[in-house]
Design a protein around this motif. Structure first.
Motif, PDB file in Angstrom:
ATOM      1  N   GLU A  55      -2.383   7.678 -19.539  1.00 24.34           N
ATOM      2  CA  GLU A  55      -2.226   8.430 -20.968  1.00 24.34           C
ATOM      3  C   GLU A  55      -1.363   9.877 -20.762  1.00 24.34           C
ATOM      4  N   GLY A  56      -0.301   9.781 -21.318  1.00 23.79           N
ATOM      5  CA  GLY A  56       0.468  11.211 -21.252  1.00 23.79           C
ATOM      6  C   GLY A  56       0.841  11.413 -19.941  1.00 23.79           C
ATOM      7  N   VAL A  57       1.100  10.531 -19.262  1.00 23.28           N
ATOM      8  CA  VAL A  57       1.693  10.886 -17.709  1.00 23.28           C
ATOM      9  C   VAL A  57       2.948  10.037 -17.728  1.00 23.28           C
ATOM     10  N   ASP A  58       4.281  10.700 -17.678  1.00 19.92           N
ATOM     11  CA  ASP A  58       5.473   9.787 -17.552  1.00 19.92           C
ATOM     12  C   ASP A  58       5.388   9.396 -16.169  1.00 19.92           C
ATOM     13  N   SER A  59       4.986   9.980 -14.825  1.00 19.70           N
ATOM     14  CA  SER A  59       5.441   9.680 -13.644  1.00 19.70           C
ATOM     15  C   SER A  59       4.365   8.649 -13.012  1.00 19.70           C
ATOM     16  N   GLY A  60       3.272   8.184 -13.785  1.00 24.26           N
ATOM     17  CA  GLY A  60       2.267   7.161 -13.263  1.00 24.26           C
ATOM     18  C   GLY A  60       1.361   8.102 -12.485  1.00 24.26           C
ATOM     19  N   VAL A  61       0.242   7.358 -12.437  1.00 22.83           N
ATOM     20  CA  VAL A  61      -0.906   7.604 -11.821  1.00 22.83           C
ATOM     21  C   VAL A  61      -1.246   6.729 -10.240  1.00 22.83           C
ATOM     22  N   ALA A  62      -1.591   7.212  -9.283  1.00 19.31           N
ATOM     23  CA  ALA A  62      -1.843   6.411  -8.129  1.00 19.31           C
ATOM     24  C   ALA A  62      -3.291   6.055  -8.263  1.00 19.31           C
ATOM     25  N   ILE A  63      -3.338   4.651  -8.844  1.00 20.27           N
ATOM     26  CA  ILE A  63      -4.721   3.931  -8.819  1.00 20.27           C
ATOM     27  C   ILE A  63      -4.768   3.425  -7.543  1.00 20.27           C
ATOM     28  N   CYS A  64      -5.671   3.899  -6.717  1.00 19.96           N
ATOM     29  CA  CYS A  64      -5.857   3.428  -5.373  1.00 19.96           C
ATOM     30  C   CYS A  64      -6.949   2.102  -5.173  1.00 19.96           C
ATOM     31  N   LYS A  65      -6.611   1.522  -4.127  1.00 16.63           N
ATOM     32  CA  LYS A  65      -7.690   0.658  -3.497  1.00 16.63           C
ATOM     33  C   LYS A  65      -8.338   1.630  -2.441  1.00 16.63           C
ATOM     34  N   ASN A  66      -9.511   1.863  -2.389  1.00 19.49           N
ATOM     35  CA  ASN A  66     -10.136   2.570  -1.426  1.00 19.49           C
ATOM     36  C   ASN A  66     -11.146   1.371  -0.506  1.00 19.49           C
ATOM     37  N   LEU A  67     -10.371   1.410   0.656  1.00 14.63           N
ATOM     38  CA  LEU A  67     -11.344   0.305   1.361  1.00 14.63           C
ATOM     39  C   LEU A  67     -11.978   1.032   2.620  1.00 14.63           C
ATOM     40  N   PHE A  68     -13.174   0.895   2.907  1.00 11.40           N
ATOM     41  CA  PHE A  68     -14.015   1.299   4.013  1.00 11.40           C
ATOM     42  C   PHE A  68     -14.213   0.311   5.140  1.00 11.40           C
ATOM     43  N   LEU A  69     -13.410   0.563   6.082  1.00 12.82           N
ATOM     44  CA  LEU A  69     -13.329  -0.233   7.332  1.00 12.82           C
ATOM     45  C   LEU A  69     -13.955   0.189   8.465  1.00 12.82           C
ATOM     46  N   CYS A  70     -14.063  -0.649   9.527  1.00  9.37           N
ATOM     47  CA  CYS A  70     -14.605  -0.411  10.987  1.00  9.37           C
ATOM     48  C   CYS A  70     -14.132  -1.329  12.016  1.00  9.37           C
ATOM     49  N   ASN A  71     -14.126  -0.823  13.147  1.00  6.33           N
ATOM     50  CA  ASN A  71     -13.930  -1.731  14.353  1.00  6.33           C
ATOM     51  C   ASN A  71     -14.745  -2.638  14.650  1.00  6.33           C
ATOM     52  N   ARG A  72     -14.662  -3.543  15.457  1.00  4.63           N
ATOM     53  CA  ARG A  72     -15.452  -4.701  15.687  1.00  4.63           C
ATOM     54  C   ARG A  72     -16.695  -4.310  16.228  1.00  4.63           C
ATOM     55  N   GLN A  73     -16.788  -3.092  17.031  1.00  7.69           N
ATOM     56  CA  GLN A  73     -17.896  -2.680  17.729  1.00  7.69           C
ATOM     57  C   GLN A  73     -18.788  -1.901  16.620  1.00  7.69           C
ATOM     58  N   GLU A  74     -18.486  -1.697  15.276  1.00  9.86           N
ATOM     59  CA  GLU A  74     -18.898  -0.886  14.377  1.00  9.86           C
ATOM     60  C   GLU A  74     -19.027   0.723  14.788  1.00  9.86           C
ATOM     61  N   THR A  75     -18.468   1.170  15.462  1.00 10.58           N
ATOM     62  CA  THR A  75     -18.525   2.460  16.303  1.00 10.58           C
ATOM     63  C   THR A  75     -17.214   3.529  15.459  1.00 10.58           C
ATOM     64  N   ASP A  76     -16.480   2.899  14.988  1.00  7.23           N
ATOM     65  CA  ASP A  76     -15.311   3.862  14.440  1.00  7.23           C
ATOM     66  C   ASP A  76     -15.138   3.328  12.929  1.00  7.23           C
ATOM     67  N   PHE A  77     -15.016   4.186  12.093  1.00  3.24           N
ATOM     68  CA  PHE A  77     -14.942   3.949  10.525  1.00  3.24           C
ATOM     69  C   PHE A  77     -13.932   4.819   9.913  1.00  3.24           C
TER      70      PHE A  77
END
Length: 186
Positions: A55-77
């Motif tokens: 509302e009230g924003v001509d240029s739009g709003v970045a509605i994001c997907k927020n994805l929480f990911l990891c590598n296969r070893q579950e050591t990097d997030f």
């Protein structure tokens, strides 16, 4: 549903992690608007919220997907911010960050590192990652919008503030250097 300026007048019935987000934004001098709503568990459930935030924003709003990911070893997030209408293809992201076999991280890691639960994933959770266990990844398209929207670590409220404030104030205060990525459309 109504868009209001700033934090709730009362903290009654609100979780501490939500109030910490308002305290954090206020301490940085970030002006934000808030809409309270029923729990929003999917992107589809966010459509009415998106309309209110825009509302009230001509240029739009970045509605994001927020994805929480990891590598296969579950050591990097990773916490990936990407446009809500863009499909997610792991192969495009994996190649850019040098991590194969990306998948969604288990909820217990989300709670441990970001103090958030599934359905509430938000960039604001990085304020809880004091040990920098989570790498912030931002699709370049998110940064093209004038405004940015996210949950305040719970999925019964949503916030809107300037993308410039995200980049210039919020992310530096997290002490998480973002990696800008380019995700391809399908």
């Amino acid at each position: 549903m109504k868009l209001v300026d700033g934090r709730p007048e009362s903290t009654e019935g609100r979780l501490d992690k939500e109030i910490r987000v308002y305290d954090f934004l206020d301490s940085l001098g970030v002006k934000y608007q808030r809409v309270d709503h029923e729990a929003a568990m999917t992107m589809e459930a966010c459509e009415e919220i998106d309309r209110t935030l825009s509302e009230g924003v001509d240029s739009g709003v970045a509605i994001c997907k927020n994805l929480f990911l990891c590598n296969r070893q579950e050591t990097d997030f990773y916490l990936l911010l990407m446009p809500g209408d863009k499909p997610f293809k792991t192969k495009y992201l994996s190649a850019q960050i040098g991590s194969s076999r990306l998948s969604f991280a288990k909820p217990e890691y989300m709670e441990r590192y970001l103090d958030i639960t599934p359905g509430s994933v938000s960039v604001m959770g990085l304020m809880n990652d004091k040990d920098n266990k989570v790498q912030l990844l931002i699709d370049e398209d998110v940064l093209q919008q004038e405004y940015f929207a996210c949950h305040p670590c719970i999925n019964t409220s949503s916030l809107r503030f300037r993308t410039a404030d995200l980049v210039e104030k919020v992310i530096p205060a997290f002490d998480h250097e973002p990696v800008i990525v380019i995700l391809m459309q399908a």
